[in-house]
Design a protein around this motif. Structure first.
Motif, PDB file in Angstrom:
ATOM      1  N   ARG A 194       1.225  -0.877  -0.161  1.00  0.00           N
ATOM      2  CA  ARG A 194      -0.308  -0.175  -0.120  1.00  0.00           C
ATOM      3  C   ARG A 194       0.596   1.467   0.485  1.00  0.00           C
ATOM      4  NH1 ARG A 194      -5.652  -0.172   1.483  1.00  0.00           N
ATOM      5  NH2 ARG A 194      -6.064  -2.515   1.288  1.00  0.00           N
ATOM      6  N   TYR A 196       0.325   4.019   1.332  1.00  0.00           N
ATOM      7  CA  TYR A 196       0.924   4.423   2.497  1.00  0.00           C
ATOM      8  C   TYR A 196       2.637   4.660   3.471  1.00  0.00           C
ATOM      9  CZ  TYR A 196      -0.707   0.575   5.820  1.00  0.00           C
ATOM     10  OH  TYR A 196      -0.831  -0.821   6.978  1.00  0.00           O
ATOM     11  N   ARG A 213       4.675  -0.190  13.453  1.00  0.00           N
ATOM     12  CA  ARG A 213       4.245   0.985  13.377  1.00  0.00           C
ATOM     13  C   ARG A 213       2.947   0.941  12.644  1.00  0.00           C
ATOM     14  NH1 ARG A 213       7.312   5.502  15.711  1.00  0.00           N
ATOM     15  NH2 ARG A 213       5.481   6.654  16.311  1.00  0.00           N
ATOM     16  N   HIS A 214       3.080   0.846  11.867  1.00  0.00           N
ATOM     17  CA  HIS A 214       2.568   1.141  10.124  1.00  0.00           C
ATOM     18  C   HIS A 214       1.878   0.039   9.278  1.00  0.00           C
ATOM     19  CE1 HIS A 214       3.174   4.695   8.689  1.00  0.00           C
ATOM     20  NE2 HIS A 214       4.379   5.106   8.519  1.00  0.00           N
ATOM     21  N   PRO A 217      -0.191  -3.177  13.448  1.00  0.00           N
ATOM     22  CA  PRO A 217      -1.222  -2.409  14.192  1.00  0.00           C
ATOM     23  C   PRO A 217      -2.013  -3.391  12.871  1.00  0.00           C
ATOM     24  CG  PRO A 217       0.332  -0.810  13.522  1.00  0.00           C
ATOM     25  CD  PRO A 217       1.003  -2.172  13.200  1.00  0.00           C
ATOM     26  N   ASN A 218      -2.081  -2.997  11.624  1.00  0.00           N
ATOM     27  CA  ASN A 218      -3.054  -3.038  10.364  1.00  0.00           C
ATOM     28  C   ASN A 218      -3.487  -4.572  10.385  1.00  0.00           C
ATOM     29  OD1 ASN A 218      -4.360  -0.704   9.068  1.00  0.00           O
ATOM     30  ND2 ASN A 218      -1.589  -0.371   9.057  1.00  0.00           N
ATOM     31  N   SER A 221      -5.736  -7.708  13.819  1.00  0.00           N
ATOM     32  CA  SER A 221      -7.140  -8.148  14.377  1.00  0.00           C
ATOM     33  C   SER A 221      -6.909 -10.023  14.148  1.00  0.00           C
ATOM     34  CB  SER A 221      -8.390  -7.078  13.807  1.00  0.00           C
ATOM     35  OG  SER A 221      -7.997  -7.346  12.553  1.00  0.00           O
TER      36      SER A 221
ATOM     37  N   SER B 118      -3.461   5.800   1.052  1.00  0.00           N
ATOM     38  CA  SER B 118      -1.925   6.658   1.193  1.00  0.00           C
ATOM     39  C   SER B 118      -1.913   6.845   2.760  1.00  0.00           C
ATOM     40  CB  SER B 118      -1.510   7.621  -0.368  1.00  0.00           C
ATOM     41  OG  SER B 118      -2.090   8.816   0.899  1.00  0.00           O
ATOM     42  N   ASN B 120      -2.065   5.826   6.218  1.00  0.00           N
ATOM     43  CA  ASN B 120      -2.546   4.573   7.088  1.00  0.00           C
ATOM     44  C   ASN B 120      -3.530   4.541   8.638  1.00  0.00           C
ATOM     45  OD1 ASN B 120      -2.316   2.211   9.742  1.00  0.00           O
ATOM     46  ND2 ASN B 120       0.285   2.780   9.239  1.00  0.00           N
TER      47      ASN B 120
END
Lengths: 304, 328
Positions: A194, A196, A213-214, A217-218, A221, B118, B120
């Motif tokens: 992605r 980000y 950190r990126h 957390p994603n 779940s 883009s 988070n």
């Protein structure tokens, strides 16, 4: 709720308050965890203090007064005159502690390896996932037995009983990391592609910082769901190992150890020594599993 | 908008500029990864996304890169940002290779096509916009608020998550993040393609105002000619990874020299009902693998002659720019 027929469909992905099954599971689990934590306060006897045991109490049936000593045992007493209820409370402690620690270890290991494999790709990915494949070809219980045997072999004899619980945690934790690694790897690969993540790279973030950190957390779940279902599995694996006599030692009996002791008396009529620990294990594993199912549906965006 | 028209010392060797690309080529290998690679038969030919691109972007100007889907625009943007390594050729931004940690040190930022992807989703807006600063050290108090105000958002939005915002607002957040790094070069990769038309103009004006106020250098990638015309000082036209024409924006739109550029301009629909006819030779974009011999555009070109199919035209200096066509 629209009635019994629609119960299953409507209950999917609903909040806890609207799913009686999940609510009941949570209640049972909370009760068992509290009982385990409060064991020293709740238990009417200390099952591990030989000085308080009276052999005359041996095989007292549940809810009856012992004909010799007049003592009452809610869930009966075992061959040594030990209170089964107290033994269950302390056994629950060991079972929950081993299960939770093993899942924590497995999750830590699996999430780290999955993150590395998914983010770095290439040979790291290949090596990790082939190792996972190889491990999956053996039943988890065999892997746990192998690790347990090796770890016990290298532990000095004097520390064996003391270390048995930690060795057990290590064995179950190491045998259970694969589902975590697989799920996290897949999710991390999606997240890593992605924009980000590219933006974070342009901001000068290092690889580890982006992973922690990126991406982490994603991808958490699904980890929560696997950890819950894994907890039930770890508790049962621990009970199995203990039942086979290679888990928790008799000095620190878990539910599995209690079941192992109890099964020798099943055919001579002292059913309570086996039945109550087994029922507790069943309730615990079932509650955790049902809660895991609910969590899976709840966190599934398709069912929302 | 015309700031300057850089003068090139030679047709294929740009000499000045904040960004300098020399003969940049990037292949992608479509064969399977891992052990399957050895067994794959036949081995697929590598896809050339960017081929032999040389260009230069002077400091403080906007370079518009235009081309259709698959022309290699985004790959070129990622190469300049240092997110991809060139297969051959040299990329210099402020005299340095932008790869690795250098991109942040030079101050390269990117604004992406899909603003939702883009940002988070688990980060709060205040943390998102200050990330380039946080990656270097402490974030000064009030920085997030200042950045949000600068891009026309409410400073109270800093505690919200990206999903609470519309596409246009999310793109503003992405712009605020790019600004917080005090960038020297901002690469805008189709920054308005995912937005509603009504919001596109707002975002474009914001980028254009901020760029002017802050004196930023910008590589602006788009397939939308109207957007490029509005934003760019100088325009490069990319076709199948090759730069086929490059000129000052005014010149390019007034007097396109390459048949492909003419085709693109003819294809723009007009309100009076004219336009919209590209005058294509039959057929879609030919496969990039294998690349056509000779001029990459000759299979679709209206005016192609025999020489176009056999000999690849060099990018040579023409009035106010460069063009790669035997006939121009």
């Amino acid at each position: 709720m629209m009635g019994r027929a629609a119960d299953g469909a409507i209950g999917r992905g609903q909040s806890l308050a609207r799913t009686p099954r999940a609510l009941l599971s949570l209640g049972v689990l909370a009760g068992l965890v509290l009982a385990a934590i409060g064991a020293p306060l709740l238990a009417p006897h200390d099952p591990f203090d030989p000085a308080t045991l009276d052999l005359m109490n041996g095989f007292t049936a549940p809810m009856t007064h012992n004909p010799y000593t007049g003592d009452l045992f809610w869930l009966g007493a075992d061959d040594q005159g030990r209170d089964v209820f107290s033994a269950i409370l302390f056994g629950l402690r060991i079972s929950l502690f081993v299960g939770m620690s093993a899942v924590a270890l497995a999750a830590m290991l699996g999430v780290s390896l999955g993150l590395l494999a998914g983010y770095l790709g290439g040979w790291v990915d290949g090596l990790t996932m082939r190792a996972a494949d190889v491990q999956l070809t053996f039943p988890a219980i065999l892997v746990a037995m192998l690790i347990f045997g090796v770890a016990k072999g290298i532990t000095p004899v004097a520390y064996r009983d003391e270390m048995a619980i930690w060795v057990l945690i290590l064995a179950i934790g190491l045998s259970d990391w694969v589902p975590f690694a697989r799920v996290v790897r897949g999710a991390a690969m999606v997240e890593a592609s992605r924009d980000y993540v590219l933006a974070a790279r342009l901001s000068g973030r290092s690889g580890p910082a982006i992973m922690l950190r990126h991406i982490l957390p994603n991808v958490l779940s699904p980890v929560l769901v696997i950890a819950t279902i894994g907890l039930a599995q770890a508790i049962v694996t621990e009970a199995t190992l203990s039942f086979l006599g290679i888990g928790a030692p008799p000095t620190q009996p878990s539910l599995g150890t209690l079941i192992r002791t109890g099964q020798s008396y099943l055919f001579s009529g002292e059913w309570w020594i086996l039945a109550f620990p087994a029922a507790t294990l069943l309730a615990l594993a079932l509650a955790v599993n049902l809660l895991g199912d609910w969590l899976r549906d709840r966190l599934n965006p398709v069912l929302q | 908008m015309l700031v300057s028209v850089p003068v090139f010392a030679s047709a294929d060797g740009p000499m000045t500029g904040l960004v300098r690309l020399t003969g940049v080529t990037r292949h992608f290998d479509p064969s399977p990864r891992g052990p399957g690679r050895i067994l794959a038969r036949p081995r697929p030919a590598p896809l050339t996304a960017v081929a032999d691109v040389s260009l230069s972007i002077p400091e403080g100007t906007v370079y518009g890169l235009v081309g259709e889907s698959g022309s290699g625009k985004s790959t070129l943007g990622r190469l300049v940002a240092g997110l991809l390594a060139p297969s051959s050729g040299r990329i210099e931004v402020a005299g340095r290779d932008p790869q690795g940690a250098n991109a942040a040190a030079i101050g390269i930022q990117m604004i992406f096509q899909d603003p939702a992807a883009s940002l988070n989703p688990r980060w709060r807006v205040g943390d998102i916009v200050t990330e380039p600063v946080a990656a270097r050290g402490r974030v000064p108090r009030g920085l997030a608020e200042r950045l949000l105000v600068q891009v026309g958002l409410d400073p109270a939005d800093r505690g919200k998550f990206p999903r609470a915002f519309s596409g246009g607002q999310q793109q503003r957040i992405a712009i605020a993040r790019a600004l917080s790094a005090n960038p020297r070069l901002v690469i805008c990769d189709e920054p308005t393609s995912a937005l509603d038309v009504s919001v596109q103009a707002q975002v474009l004006n914001l980028i254009s105002d901020l760029r002017r106020d802050l004196g930023l250098t910008c590589l602006f990638i788009s397939h939308d000619l109207a957007v490029i015309r509005h934003m760019a000082d100088r325009v490069g036209v990319l076709y199948q990874g090759r730069l086929v024409e490059e000129a000052a924006a005014g010149t390019l739109f007034a007097a396109p020299r390459h048949p492909y550029t003419r085709m693109l301009l003819d294809a723009v629909p007009r309100l009076d009902g004219g336009g919209g006819r590209a005058g294509l030779r039959a057929g879609d974009i030919p496969d990039a693998v294998p690349a056509p011999t000779g001029c990459v555009f000759h299979p679709r070109c209206r005016v192609a002659v025999a020489r176009c199919a056999s000999e690849r035209p060099a990018l040579r200096a023409a009035a106010c720019g460069r063009v790669a066509c035997h006939l121009a």
